[in-house]
Design a protein around this motif. Sequence first.
Motif, PDB file in Angstrom:
ATOM      1  N   TYR A 245      66.607  72.832 106.179  1.00  0.00           N
ATOM      2  CA  TYR A 245      66.062  72.250 104.951  1.00  0.00           C
ATOM      3  C   TYR A 245      64.758  72.935 104.549  1.00  0.00           C
ATOM      4  N   SER A 246      64.052  73.492 105.536  1.00  0.00           N
ATOM      5  CA  SER A 246      62.794  74.177 105.225  1.00  0.00           C
ATOM      6  C   SER A 246      63.015  75.374 104.309  1.00  0.00           C
ATOM      7  N   THR A 247      64.234  75.924 104.313  1.00  0.00           N
ATOM      8  CA  THR A 247      64.524  77.057 103.424  1.00  0.00           C
ATOM      9  C   THR A 247      64.556  76.637 101.956  1.00  0.00           C
ATOM     10  N   LEU A 248      64.564  75.343 101.713  1.00  0.00           N
ATOM     11  CA  LEU A 248      64.594  74.834 100.342  1.00  0.00           C
ATOM     12  C   LEU A 248      63.435  75.346  99.500  1.00  0.00           C
ATOM     13  N   LEU A 249      62.254  75.465 100.136  1.00  0.00           N
ATOM     14  CA  LEU A 249      61.061  75.832  99.394  1.00  0.00           C
ATOM     15  C   LEU A 249      60.756  77.331  99.435  1.00  0.00           C
ATOM     16  N   PHE A 250      61.504  78.102 100.232  1.00  0.00           N
ATOM     17  CA  PHE A 250      61.258  79.546 100.298  1.00  0.00           C
ATOM     18  C   PHE A 250      61.297  80.220  98.930  1.00  0.00           C
ATOM     19  N   PRO A 251      62.364  79.944  98.131  1.00  0.00           N
ATOM     20  CA  PRO A 251      62.469  80.671  96.863  1.00  0.00           C
ATOM     21  C   PRO A 251      61.290  80.430  95.929  1.00  0.00           C
ATOM     22  N   LEU A 252      60.715  79.237  95.952  1.00  0.00           N
ATOM     23  CA  LEU A 252      59.592  78.946  95.076  1.00  0.00           C
ATOM     24  C   LEU A 252      58.398  79.837  95.397  1.00  0.00           C
ATOM     25  N   VAL A 253      58.140  80.029  96.695  1.00  0.00           N
ATOM     26  CA  VAL A 253      57.035  80.885  97.121  1.00  0.00           C
ATOM     27  C   VAL A 253      57.373  82.351  96.877  1.00  0.00           C
ATOM     28  N   ALA A 254      58.567  82.756  97.320  1.00  0.00           N
ATOM     29  CA  ALA A 254      58.945  84.166  97.258  1.00  0.00           C
ATOM     30  C   ALA A 254      59.119  84.667  95.830  1.00  0.00           C
ATOM     31  N   LEU A 255      59.735  83.862  94.961  1.00  0.00           N
ATOM     32  CA  LEU A 255      59.930  84.292  93.579  1.00  0.00           C
ATOM     33  C   LEU A 255      58.602  84.369  92.831  1.00  0.00           C
ATOM     34  N   THR A 256      57.662  83.497  93.169  1.00  0.00           N
ATOM     35  CA  THR A 256      56.332  83.563  92.558  1.00  0.00           C
ATOM     36  C   THR A 256      55.652  84.880  92.918  1.00  0.00           C
ATOM     37  N   LEU A 257      55.703  85.238  94.192  1.00  0.00           N
ATOM     38  CA  LEU A 257      55.116  86.507  94.624  1.00  0.00           C
ATOM     39  C   LEU A 257      55.851  87.690  94.002  1.00  0.00           C
ATOM     40  N   SER A 258      57.184  87.584  93.929  1.00  0.00           N
ATOM     41  CA  SER A 258      57.976  88.663  93.348  1.00  0.00           C
ATOM     42  C   SER A 258      57.636  88.875  91.878  1.00  0.00           C
ATOM     43  N   THR A 259      57.325  87.785  91.184  1.00  0.00           N
ATOM     44  CA  THR A 259      56.964  87.889  89.767  1.00  0.00           C
ATOM     45  C   THR A 259      55.695  88.708  89.584  1.00  0.00           C
ATOM     46  N   PHE A 260      54.728  88.500  90.457  1.00  0.00           N
ATOM     47  CA  PHE A 260      53.443  89.186  90.329  1.00  0.00           C
ATOM     48  C   PHE A 260      53.463  90.598  90.900  1.00  0.00           C
ATOM     49  N   TYR A 261      54.169  90.793  92.004  1.00  0.00           N
ATOM     50  CA  TYR A 261      54.085  92.073  92.709  1.00  0.00           C
ATOM     51  C   TYR A 261      55.272  93.008  92.466  1.00  0.00           C
ATOM     52  N   ILE A 277      70.555  75.731  92.884  1.00  0.00           N
ATOM     53  CA  ILE A 277      70.537  76.008  94.322  1.00  0.00           C
ATOM     54  C   ILE A 277      69.645  75.011  95.048  1.00  0.00           C
ATOM     55  N   LEU A 278      68.475  74.766  94.496  1.00  0.00           N
ATOM     56  CA  LEU A 278      67.570  73.797  95.107  1.00  0.00           C
ATOM     57  C   LEU A 278      68.168  72.392  95.066  1.00  0.00           C
ATOM     58  N   LEU A 279      68.833  72.064  93.967  1.00  0.00           N
ATOM     59  CA  LEU A 279      69.482  70.760  93.861  1.00  0.00           C
ATOM     60  C   LEU A 279      70.603  70.631  94.883  1.00  0.00           C
ATOM     61  N   GLY A 280      71.350  71.735  95.082  1.00  0.00           N
ATOM     62  CA  GLY A 280      72.416  71.722  96.076  1.00  0.00           C
ATOM     63  C   GLY A 280      71.880  71.446  97.466  1.00  0.00           C
ATOM     64  N   ASN A 281      70.734  72.049  97.782  1.00  0.00           N
ATOM     65  CA  ASN A 281      70.124  71.802  99.092  1.00  0.00           C
ATOM     66  C   ASN A 281      69.620  70.374  99.220  1.00  0.00           C
ATOM     67  N   LEU A 282      69.082  69.829  98.117  1.00  0.00           N
ATOM     68  CA  LEU A 282      68.634  68.438  98.140  1.00  0.00           C
ATOM     69  C   LEU A 282      69.814  67.481  98.311  1.00  0.00           C
ATOM     70  N   VAL A 283      70.916  67.768  97.610  1.00  0.00           N
ATOM     71  CA  VAL A 283      72.112  66.942  97.740  1.00  0.00           C
ATOM     72  C   VAL A 283      72.610  66.950  99.178  1.00  0.00           C
ATOM     73  N   MET A 284      72.482  68.117  99.827  1.00  0.00           N
ATOM     74  CA  MET A 284      72.957  68.245 101.202  1.00  0.00           C
ATOM     75  C   MET A 284      72.273  67.236 102.117  1.00  0.00           C
ATOM     76  N   PHE A 285      71.036  66.880 101.804  1.00  0.00           N
ATOM     77  CA  PHE A 285      70.282  65.992 102.688  1.00  0.00           C
ATOM     78  C   PHE A 285      70.097  64.596 102.123  1.00  0.00           C
ATOM     79  N   ALA A 286      70.750  64.320 100.999  1.00  0.00           N
ATOM     80  CA  ALA A 286      70.700  62.957 100.468  1.00  0.00           C
ATOM     81  C   ALA A 286      71.535  62.044 101.370  1.00  0.00           C
ATOM     82  N   LYS A 287      71.166  60.797 101.440  1.00  0.00           N
ATOM     83  CA  LYS A 287      71.918  59.853 102.260  1.00  0.00           C
ATOM     84  C   LYS A 287      73.317  59.685 101.700  1.00  0.00           C
ATOM     85  N   PRO A 288      74.348  59.636 102.553  1.00  0.00           N
ATOM     86  CA  PRO A 288      75.722  59.464 102.084  1.00  0.00           C
ATOM     87  C   PRO A 288      75.848  58.247 101.182  1.00  0.00           C
ATOM     88  N   GLY A 289      76.534  58.428 100.060  1.00  0.00           N
ATOM     89  CA  GLY A 289      76.776  57.323  99.153  1.00  0.00           C
ATOM     90  C   GLY A 289      75.654  57.033  98.193  1.00  0.00           C
TER      91      GLY A 289
END
Length: 303
Positions: A245-261, A277-289
């Motif tokens: 689940y920690s990978t959920l926030l990677f793109p936010l950090v990495a894409l921000t850096l990629s935009t600048f550099y 993609i982020l929503l899919g990861n959030l859905v993965m950890f939502a409580k069943p039902g």
Amino acid sequence: MNGLLYVLVVAIWGTTWIAIVMQQGVVSATVSIFWRFLLAALTMLILLGALRRLRKISLRDHAFCLIQGCCVFGLNFACFYHAASYISSGLESVIFSMAVLYNAINSMLFFRQRPHPNLLPAAALGITGIIALFWHQLIATQVAPSLLTGIGLSALGTFGFSLGNMISTRHQRRGLETLSTNTYAMLYGALVMAAISLFNGDRFMPEFSVRYLGSLLYLAIFGSVIAFGAYFTLVGRIGASQAAYSTLLFPLVALTLSTFYEGYVWHANAVLGLVLILLGNLVMFAKPGVFRRNQRGASSSTW
């Protein structure tokens, strides 16, 4: 404690993607990976030796550490380093965020863990998001082979990372100490990369520049010793699927850096893809039902 581990993993791994780009140049990818994990392994051996924390393990466990080294500290990074030549580091990190789905599927295959009830909708959102993210390039008159190569290498590297997660889970179920198995696996990964480099006839001399050496030290100490230690500790505490689940926030950090550099240009489809993609990861950890309950609540006007 888990919260601190999450912050460490997200903050460090979210920035290592741009450091991988800084490794591009005259030094081959396998040689750069060799130096990265050799430095990381030696650092760990010194620290654990001084603290008397390095544990002996059986030959069978060493064999699994060798496989883990190939999956997590070797061949997967060869994929990521080569993919950086074809797509931006931020896009690599987005594909890597799909590790959460890989882990869920592999946990079912290797440990017979029942798949999360939200796996299918999460996977559908993730795959749709990947397509949307690259839609601008895919609808071009002629899709560049380099784009497909970058996507394929990143997906393959992520799959290797997930397999390494399964081996780490195996280690910890057997009561093996995480820091020790990580150290052995890093050393084996470095040696495998050295063997491949020798076979290819690569030169082992690193590039003596501030850019290369600085990124190498950052990747070895922060990206490997600290971040991998924190991540696999999470795997042991809460399981591989939840740790991913920690990978959920990677793109936010990495894409921000990629935009600048790297000059990454945001299109509407890229924003939509990232959200899916982020929503899919959030859905993965939502409580069943949870979604069915929300729907029933809305229909009964309880809002």
